[in-house]
Motif scaffolding. Structure first.
Motif, PDB file in Angstrom:
ATOM      1  N   PRO A  97       5.335  -0.281  -0.622  1.00 55.49           N
ATOM      2  CA  PRO A  97       4.703   0.008  -1.912  1.00 55.49           C
ATOM      3  C   PRO A  97       3.646  -1.040  -2.237  1.00 55.49           C
ATOM      4  N   MET A  98       2.563  -0.608  -2.877  1.00 57.16           N
ATOM      5  CA  MET A  98       1.497  -1.553  -3.245  1.00 57.16           C
ATOM      6  C   MET A  98       1.821  -2.157  -4.609  1.00 57.16           C
ATOM      7  N   GLY A  99       1.571  -3.460  -4.727  1.00 56.78           N
ATOM      8  CA  GLY A  99       1.884  -4.137  -5.991  1.00 56.78           C
ATOM      9  C   GLY A  99       3.379  -4.275  -6.203  1.00 56.78           C
ATOM     10  N   GLY A 100       4.114  -4.362  -5.093  1.00 60.17           N
ATOM     11  CA  GLY A 100       5.571  -4.442  -5.185  1.00 60.17           C
ATOM     12  C   GLY A 100       6.115  -5.850  -5.024  1.00 60.17           C
ATOM     13  N   GLY A 101       5.229  -6.821  -4.752  1.00 59.22           N
ATOM     14  CA  GLY A 101       5.699  -8.191  -4.544  1.00 59.22           C
ATOM     15  C   GLY A 101       6.330  -8.397  -3.182  1.00 59.22           C
ATOM     16  N   ILE A 102       6.172  -7.394  -2.293  1.00 56.91           N
ATOM     17  CA  ILE A 102       6.717  -7.585  -0.950  1.00 56.91           C
ATOM     18  C   ILE A 102       5.590  -7.796   0.067  1.00 56.91           C
ATOM     19  N   GLY A 103       4.389  -8.061  -0.465  1.00 57.06           N
ATOM     20  CA  GLY A 103       3.320  -8.610   0.363  1.00 57.06           C
ATOM     21  C   GLY A 103       2.643  -7.663   1.336  1.00 57.06           C
ATOM     22  N   GLY A 104       2.690  -6.361   1.049  1.00 55.07           N
ATOM     23  CA  GLY A 104       2.131  -5.398   2.002  1.00 55.07           C
ATOM     24  C   GLY A 104       0.676  -5.668   2.369  1.00 55.07           C
ATOM     25  N   GLY A 105      -0.152  -5.919   1.360  1.00 51.36           N
ATOM     26  CA  GLY A 105      -1.581  -6.131   1.633  1.00 51.36           C
ATOM     27  C   GLY A 105      -1.804  -7.391   2.461  1.00 51.36           C
ATOM     28  N   SER A 106      -1.112  -8.454   2.097  1.00 52.12           N
ATOM     29  CA  SER A 106      -1.258  -9.719   2.828  1.00 52.12           C
ATOM     30  C   SER A 106      -0.750  -9.571   4.263  1.00 52.12           C
ATOM     31  N   SER A 107       0.350  -8.848   4.411  1.00 47.88           N
ATOM     32  CA  SER A 107       0.914  -8.631   5.740  1.00 47.88           C
ATOM     33  C   SER A 107      -0.046  -7.806   6.600  1.00 47.88           C
ATOM     34  N   ASN A 108      -0.633  -6.773   5.998  1.00 51.76           N
ATOM     35  CA  ASN A 108      -1.611  -5.949   6.733  1.00 51.76           C
ATOM     36  C   ASN A 108      -2.779  -6.810   7.210  1.00 51.76           C
ATOM     37  N   ALA A 109      -3.224  -7.730   6.340  1.00 57.40           N
ATOM     38  CA  ALA A 109      -4.344  -8.605   6.718  1.00 57.40           C
ATOM     39  C   ALA A 109      -3.945  -9.494   7.901  1.00 57.40           C
ATOM     40  N   SER A 149     -12.827  -2.606   0.352  1.00 53.15           N
ATOM     41  CA  SER A 149     -11.983  -3.539  -0.410  1.00 53.15           C
ATOM     42  C   SER A 149     -10.611  -3.691   0.241  1.00 53.15           C
ATOM     43  N   ASN A 150     -10.329  -2.829   1.224  1.00 50.80           N
ATOM     44  CA  ASN A 150      -9.011  -2.909   1.851  1.00 50.80           C
ATOM     45  C   ASN A 150      -8.875  -4.226   2.610  1.00 50.80           C
ATOM     46  N   LEU A 151      -7.735  -4.882   2.429  1.00 54.97           N
ATOM     47  CA  LEU A 151      -7.541  -6.189   3.072  1.00 54.97           C
ATOM     48  C   LEU A 151      -7.579  -6.103   4.598  1.00 54.97           C
ATOM     49  N   ILE A 152      -7.278  -4.922   5.132  1.00 57.87           N
ATOM     50  CA  ILE A 152      -7.357  -4.735   6.587  1.00 57.87           C
ATOM     51  C   ILE A 152      -8.820  -4.848   7.031  1.00 57.87           C
ATOM     52  N   VAL A 153      -9.681  -4.162   6.297  1.00 49.72           N
ATOM     53  CA  VAL A 153     -11.105  -4.157   6.645  1.00 49.72           C
ATOM     54  C   VAL A 153     -11.714  -5.534   6.382  1.00 49.72           C
ATOM     55  N   GLU A 197      -6.864   6.729   4.544  1.00 50.12           N
ATOM     56  CA  GLU A 197      -7.332   6.495   3.168  1.00 50.12           C
ATOM     57  C   GLU A 197      -6.222   5.934   2.298  1.00 50.12           C
ATOM     58  N   PHE A 198      -6.573   5.004   1.422  1.00 50.64           N
ATOM     59  CA  PHE A 198      -5.631   4.434   0.447  1.00 50.64           C
ATOM     60  C   PHE A 198      -6.059   4.883  -0.926  1.00 50.64           C
ATOM     61  N   GLU A 199      -5.096   5.429  -1.692  1.00 54.42           N
ATOM     62  CA  GLU A 199      -5.424   5.839  -3.050  1.00 54.42           C
ATOM     63  C   GLU A 199      -5.772   4.604  -3.875  1.00 54.42           C
ATOM     64  N   GLY A 200      -6.930   4.604  -4.492  1.00 55.89           N
ATOM     65  CA  GLY A 200      -7.305   3.510  -5.395  1.00 55.89           C
ATOM     66  C   GLY A 200      -7.856   2.272  -4.718  1.00 55.89           C
ATOM     67  N   VAL A 201      -7.935   2.272  -3.389  1.00 57.66           N
ATOM     68  CA  VAL A 201      -8.496   1.105  -2.691  1.00 57.66           C
ATOM     69  C   VAL A 201      -9.667   1.581  -1.821  1.00 57.66           C
ATOM     70  N   PRO A 202     -10.922   1.290  -2.235  1.00 55.75           N
ATOM     71  CA  PRO A 202     -12.068   1.705  -1.419  1.00 55.75           C
ATOM     72  C   PRO A 202     -12.027   1.047  -0.033  1.00 55.75           C
ATOM     73  N   GLU A 214       0.288   3.458   9.235  1.00 57.73           N
ATOM     74  CA  GLU A 214       1.371   4.223   8.632  1.00 57.73           C
ATOM     75  C   GLU A 214       1.914   3.352   7.518  1.00 57.73           C
ATOM     76  N   LYS A 215       1.581   3.706   6.288  1.00 53.97           N
ATOM     77  CA  LYS A 215       1.876   2.832   5.147  1.00 53.97           C
ATOM     78  C   LYS A 215       3.194   3.245   4.509  1.00 53.97           C
ATOM     79  N   ILE A 216       4.186   2.375   4.556  1.00 52.46           N
ATOM     80  CA  ILE A 216       5.431   2.694   3.840  1.00 52.46           C
ATOM     81  C   ILE A 216       5.717   1.661   2.747  1.00 52.46           C
TER      82      ILE A 216
HETATM   83  N1  LIG Z   1      -3.987  -2.914   3.072  1.00 55.53           N
HETATM   84  C1  LIG Z   1      -3.563  -3.009   1.809  1.00 55.53           C
HETATM   85  N2  LIG Z   1      -2.284  -2.747   1.500  1.00 55.53           N
HETATM   86  C2  LIG Z   1      -1.841  -2.855   0.232  1.00 55.53           C
HETATM   87  N3  LIG Z   1      -2.597  -3.201  -0.800  1.00 55.53           N
HETATM   88  C3  LIG Z   1      -3.883  -3.487  -0.563  1.00 55.53           C
HETATM   89  C4  LIG Z   1      -4.413  -3.399   0.742  1.00 55.53           C
HETATM   90  N4  LIG Z   1      -5.690  -3.738   0.687  1.00 55.53           N
HETATM   91  C5  LIG Z   1      -5.963  -4.017  -0.610  1.00 55.53           C
HETATM   92  N5  LIG Z   1      -4.884  -3.866  -1.372  1.00 55.53           N
HETATM   93  C6  LIG Z   1      -4.809  -4.136  -2.843  1.00 55.53           C
HETATM   94  O1  LIG Z   1      -3.951  -5.270  -3.047  1.00 55.53           O
HETATM   95  C7  LIG Z   1      -3.051  -5.034  -4.133  1.00 55.53           C
HETATM   96  C8  LIG Z   1      -1.743  -5.819  -3.903  1.00 55.53           C
HETATM   97  O2  LIG Z   1      -1.092  -5.216  -2.862  1.00 55.53           O
HETATM   98  P1  LIG Z   1       0.188  -5.755  -2.115  1.00 55.53           P
HETATM   99  O3  LIG Z   1      -0.143  -6.919  -1.260  1.00 55.53           O
HETATM  100  O4  LIG Z   1       0.819  -4.607  -1.419  1.00 55.53           O
HETATM  101  O5  LIG Z   1       1.084  -6.179  -3.328  1.00 55.53           O
HETATM  102  P2  LIG Z   1       1.938  -7.457  -3.579  1.00 55.53           P
HETATM  103  O6  LIG Z   1       1.087  -8.692  -3.330  1.00 55.53           O
HETATM  104  O7  LIG Z   1       2.374  -7.302  -4.999  1.00 55.53           O
HETATM  105  O8  LIG Z   1       3.078  -7.347  -2.625  1.00 55.53           O
HETATM  106  C9  LIG Z   1      -2.879  -3.513  -4.165  1.00 55.53           C
HETATM  107  O9  LIG Z   1      -2.554  -3.039  -5.430  1.00 55.53           O
HETATM  108  C10 LIG Z   1      -4.216  -3.001  -3.678  1.00 55.53           C
HETATM  109  O10 LIG Z   1      -5.097  -2.808  -4.755  1.00 55.53           O
END
Ligand SMILES: Nc1ncnc2c1ncn2[C@@H]1O[C@H](COP(=O)(O)OP(=O)(O)O)[C@@H](O)[C@H]1O
Ligand SMILES: C[C@@](CO)(OP(=O)(O)O)[C@H](O)COP(=O)(O)OP(=O)(O)OC[C@H]1O[C@@H](n2ccc(N)nc2=O)[C@H](O)[C@@H]1O
Length: 283
Positions: free
Chosen positions: A96-108, A67-71, A59-64, A92-94
């Motif tokens: 930070p979300m919204g940190g500009g280090i691309g976590g969501g895009s990388s997960n996708a 809506s998760n980029l993985i899904v 589970e991700f706090e605040g991300v249904p 295993e999420k380490i």
């Molecule tokens: N798997 C995911 N990991 C992180 N963020 C996700 C993910 N899926 C959706 N999000 C959403 O995308 C937003 C931007 O996340 P992230 O890519 O980590 O930040 P940034 O682009 O600033 O590095 C998050 O705040 C969150 O709402």
């Protein structure tokens, strides 16, 4: 027998510079940016299911869930490939979300490459990168896995090989919305284009910095503190700030001093993403 289970890394990226050249009619901004990976990131585990269901168990706090980029990545790949298999996913999420280090895009991107492998789709990198772009502007560079000078909205990639220093990355405890920064009327949007070669040196600016530091004092504070030891920069639209050091020992020393009061980590810059290094080992 083909593998049915796989654990893959999902690395962070840094923007070593970021210039904004203009705004397109659809509202997206034309950029020039230099991406490099960090040997630091999340870890995603995939297990094939034969009933077509796609389920992320973490589970991700605040991300249904949906809506998760993985899904989203898994569903799009399944739809477009017509694959009848499904997938169970844990992360295993380490990062930070919204940190500009691309976590969501990388997960996708890790999901696209992992499922292409496990579902044996045989998609090439161009096709995966094109699908990735529909999920986010930063996804294609993670799909390709090589440090790159990026143009357009980040999809026109020229591979480059900048130096690979050790970085101290500070993580101010604020999540910066990329959309919010790009809609700020004070954002610089008229930088002049620069040439890809020679590779822009690490001292180029980030056009988002003035807007981000005005809105987020914690980011300004982190930049000031790290700036006492090395040139401190903002990655993407923040919130993370970083600075390079020639050795791990030097980066560790500065990190130890700064992380008494701030959150942060030390990681090696890398021109070949650790995801691709692992995938090459599997082939
Ligand atoms: N798997 C995911 N990991 C992180 N963020 C996700 C993910 N899926 C959706 N999000 C959403 O995308 C937003 C931007 O996340 P992230 O890519 O980590 O930040 P940034 O682009 O600033 O590095 C998050 O705040 C969150 O709402
Ligand atoms: C600015 C960069 C630089 O690496 O980094 P981040 O700080 O987010 O990591 C990226 O290009 C971000 O890419 P990404 O995070 O995938 O952005 P998207 O989800 O596609 O877009 C989020 C929102 O930001 C704005 N946006 C994004 C990219 C761009 N080139 N122009 C924009 O105007 C749009 O308003 C869009 O709705």
């Amino acid at each position: 027998m083909p593998a049915t289970r796989l654990t893959l890394p999902s690395p962070a990226k840094l923007n070593l510079m970021l210039h904004i050249l203009g705004r397109r009619e659809d509202g997206y901004h034309e950029l020039q940016t230099l991406f490099q990976f960090l040997d630091y990131g999340d870890e995603i585990t995939f297990a094939v299911r034969d009933d077509g269901v796609i389920r992320l168990h973490t589970e991700f706090e605040g991300v249904p869930h949906d809506s998760n980029l993985i899904v989203k990545a898994a569903k799009k790949l399944q739809e477009q490939s017509g694959c009848s298999l499904g997938i169970d996913i844990w992360i295993e999420k380490i990062l930070p979300m919204g940190g500009g280090i691309g976590g969501g895009s990388s997960n996708a991107a890790t999901t696209l490459l992992g499922l292409n492998h496990l579902w044996q789709l045989g998609w090439d990198e161009d096709r995966l990168a094109a699908l990735g772009l529909t999920l986010g502007a930063d996804v294609p560079v993670f799909v390709r896995g090589h440090a790159a000078f990026a143009e357009g909205v980040g999809e026109k990639l020229t591979p480059v090989d900048p130096e690979e220093p050790w970085y101290v990355v500070l993580v101010p405890q604020v999540s910066v919305s990329t959309a919010e920064i790009f809609s700020d009327p004070l954002l610089t949007r008229n930088s002049s284009p620069i040439k890809v070669r020679p590779v822009p040196k690490g001292n180029s600016r980030n056009d988002c910095l003035p807007v981000v530091t005005r809105r987020y004092p914690d980011v300004r504070n982190a930049l000031n503190l790290l700036g006492k030891f090395t040139e401190a920069k903002l990655t993407g639209t923040g919130s993370c700030v970083f600075g390079g050091f020639p050795s791990k020992a030097e980066a560790d020393k500065v990190s130890a001093l700064l992380t008494e009061t701030l959150t942060g980590f030390v990681a090696k810059g890398s021109n070949v993403s650790m995801l691709h290094r692992k995938l090459q080992g599997l082939l």
